[in-house]
Design an enzyme around this catalytic site. Structure first.
Site, PDB file in Angstrom:
ATOM      1  N   GLY A   1      -9.139  -6.921   9.844  1.00 54.19           N
ATOM      2  CA  GLY A   1      -8.033  -6.231  10.115  1.00 54.19           C
ATOM      3  C   GLY A   1      -7.800  -6.716  11.712  1.00 54.19           C
ATOM      4  N   ARG A   2      -8.558  -6.109  12.777  1.00 55.06           N
ATOM      5  CA  ARG A   2      -8.314  -6.590  14.060  1.00 55.06           C
ATOM      6  C   ARG A   2      -8.240  -8.190  14.528  1.00 55.06           C
ATOM      7  NH1 ARG A   2      -8.514  -2.333  17.946  1.00 55.06           N
ATOM      8  NH2 ARG A   2      -9.346  -0.429  16.695  1.00 55.06           N
TER       9      ARG A   2
ATOM     10  N   GLN B   1       0.930  -1.133  -0.011  1.00 54.31           N
ATOM     11  CA  GLN B   1      -0.120   0.046   0.107  1.00 54.31           C
ATOM     12  C   GLN B   1       1.040   1.283  -0.033  1.00 54.31           C
ATOM     13  OE1 GLN B   1      -2.382   1.549   3.444  1.00 54.31           O
ATOM     14  NE2 GLN B   1      -4.104   0.726   2.206  1.00 54.31           N
TER      15      GLN B   1
ATOM     16  N   TYR C   1      -6.091  11.245   4.233  1.00 54.41           N
ATOM     17  CA  TYR C   1      -4.605  11.394   3.753  1.00 54.41           C
ATOM     18  C   TYR C   1      -4.740  12.145   2.516  1.00 54.41           C
ATOM     19  CZ  TYR C   1      -3.689   8.679   8.100  1.00 54.41           C
ATOM     20  OH  TYR C   1      -3.774   8.250   9.389  1.00 54.41           O
TER      21      TYR C   1
ATOM     22  N   ARG D   1      -7.648   2.119  -2.847  1.00 48.53           N
ATOM     23  CA  ARG D   1      -8.516   2.151  -1.589  1.00 48.53           C
ATOM     24  C   ARG D   1      -9.353   3.353  -1.406  1.00 48.53           C
ATOM     25  NH1 ARG D   1      -7.363   0.832   4.963  1.00 48.53           N
ATOM     26  NH2 ARG D   1      -8.777  -0.489   5.125  1.00 48.53           N
TER      27      ARG D   1
END
Length: 365
Positions: free
Chosen positions: A321-322, A98, A185, A232
């Site tokens: 993810g987690r 990424q 971002y 993404r």
């Protein structure tokens, strides 16, 4: 009935299942943003995923927003990532890098540079973390600094950096790259009317606000091919001062353009906390009509929810993810209905100097 454990082919990348290890910033890099041995071990442990998308990796020193995040722009960084791709491939996995530029979400205390952004607007109520000493384990949250508006040279430089970073990634052994355009971002800042107040061809209309992302995407495709390029996006995420009433319309215009570019996938993510905004099913159906290639979904999924959206043909791959933090053997646990391990200490999520909370979670016994 489609199943998350089915094999899947994404362009020219053959996956052994539809389980994705989602990108997660863990801040374990060494000095000069170099990947170390525990990072290699971390990804190797989780290579039973059909696909891994790496943690966000800055394309330049200017693109860094937090301490101890990895880079892909120096020779030492490139060489250190080769250990990761080799380890994952030897385990039969696939991994995509990424590519990240934080834009205004940064501070000179992180990289010694004033942040840059589409417009000279500070991100309200936004902080980044730094480590006070080279050996400290605990991070300090500090407010972001006011950015300067990017000039023409800055824009050309960022486009060049994304292109070069994509080449570095492929030369390092990654199976593709994902352009990071989410979560407030740099590229997300250009997409949104509240953070992009430019009066040139990169601001104003929705079509102008997607221009930089499209130019970067075209250069990356030119360098490594559309079949190795993904993006993404997060139109429903509003934190880091990113609330924009026009973002959904902007997103659909962008999706149509990305479809014409024939990129490998769109990765649609949502926040993973309990009360986060949900992505409506109608929105997913419209996206499916506008974009013909692979759609990846991440953000708060369970195994049951993942199979539901796959069976409805709303998405093709689902990321976790987690769950992957504390369950390195997540695919096996899902297949066998084994219990999932909970995260022991949230303080180890972002940063650390050793394996604690990172690679010390065991496989199921």
């Amino acid at each position: 009935m489609k199943n998350i454990f089915d094999k899947y082919k994404m362009k020219n990348i053959s996956l052994k299942n539809r389980v994705l290890m989602a990108p997660m910033t863990r801040s374990r890099s060494g000095g000069n943003s170099i990947v170390n041995n525990i990072i290699t071990n971390y990804y190797e442990q989780r290579a039973t995923a059909g696909l891994i998308i790496s943690e966000a990796t800055q394309i330049s020193l200017q693109g860094q927003g937090y301490s101890n995040t990895p880079g892909i722009y120096s020779e030492d960084q490139i060489n250190s990532w080769k250990l990761v791709t080799k380890a994952v491939h030897e385990k039969g996995g696939k991994i995509i890098l990424q590519l990240w530029h934080v834009g205004r979400v940064s501070s000179s205390k992180v990289n010694g540079l004033q942040p840059i952004a589409p417009s000279a607007l500070i991100a309200k109520d936004t902080k980044v973390y730094v480590f006070n000493t080279p050996t400290s384990k605990d991070a300090t949250m500090i407010p972001v600094e006011s950015p300067r508006a990017m000039n023409k040279d800055d824009l050309l430089q960022v486009i060049k950096e994304f292109k070069q970073a994509s080449r570095n990634a492929i030369d390092t052994g990654f199976d593709g790259v994902e352009i990071h355009a989410v979560n407030g971002y740099l590229l997300d800042q250009f997409l949104r009317s509240n953070s992009n107040k430019r009066e040139d061809s990169y601001g104003g209309s929705k079509e102008n606000r997607i221009k930089l992302l499209l130019e970067i995407t075209k250069k990356v495709i030119e360098e490594i091919g559309a079949d190795k390029t993904g993006i993404r996006l997060s139109p429903f995420i509003k934190f880091k001062d990113m609330k924009d009433p026009e973002i959904l319309d902007t997103f659909m215009i962008l999706a149509k353009e990305l479809n014409q570019l024939d990129i490998a996938y769109i990765h649609l993510c949502k926040a993973d906390w309990d009360d986060a905004p949900q992505i409506p099913e109608d929105f997913r159906k419209v996206l499916r009509k506008k974009f013909k290639n692979t759609i990846i979904a991440t953000g708060g999924y369970t195994l049951k929810k993942a199979n539901e959206v796959i069976n409805k043909d709303l998405v093709d791959i689902v990321g976790f993810g987690r769950y992957y933090i504390s369950n390195p053997d997540l695919v096996e646990r899902f297949k066998n209905n084994w219990p999932l391990t909970e995260i022991k200490d949230s303080h180890t999520l972002f940063g650390g100097r050793d394996e604690v909370g990172y690679t010390d979670y065991p496989s199921y016994n």
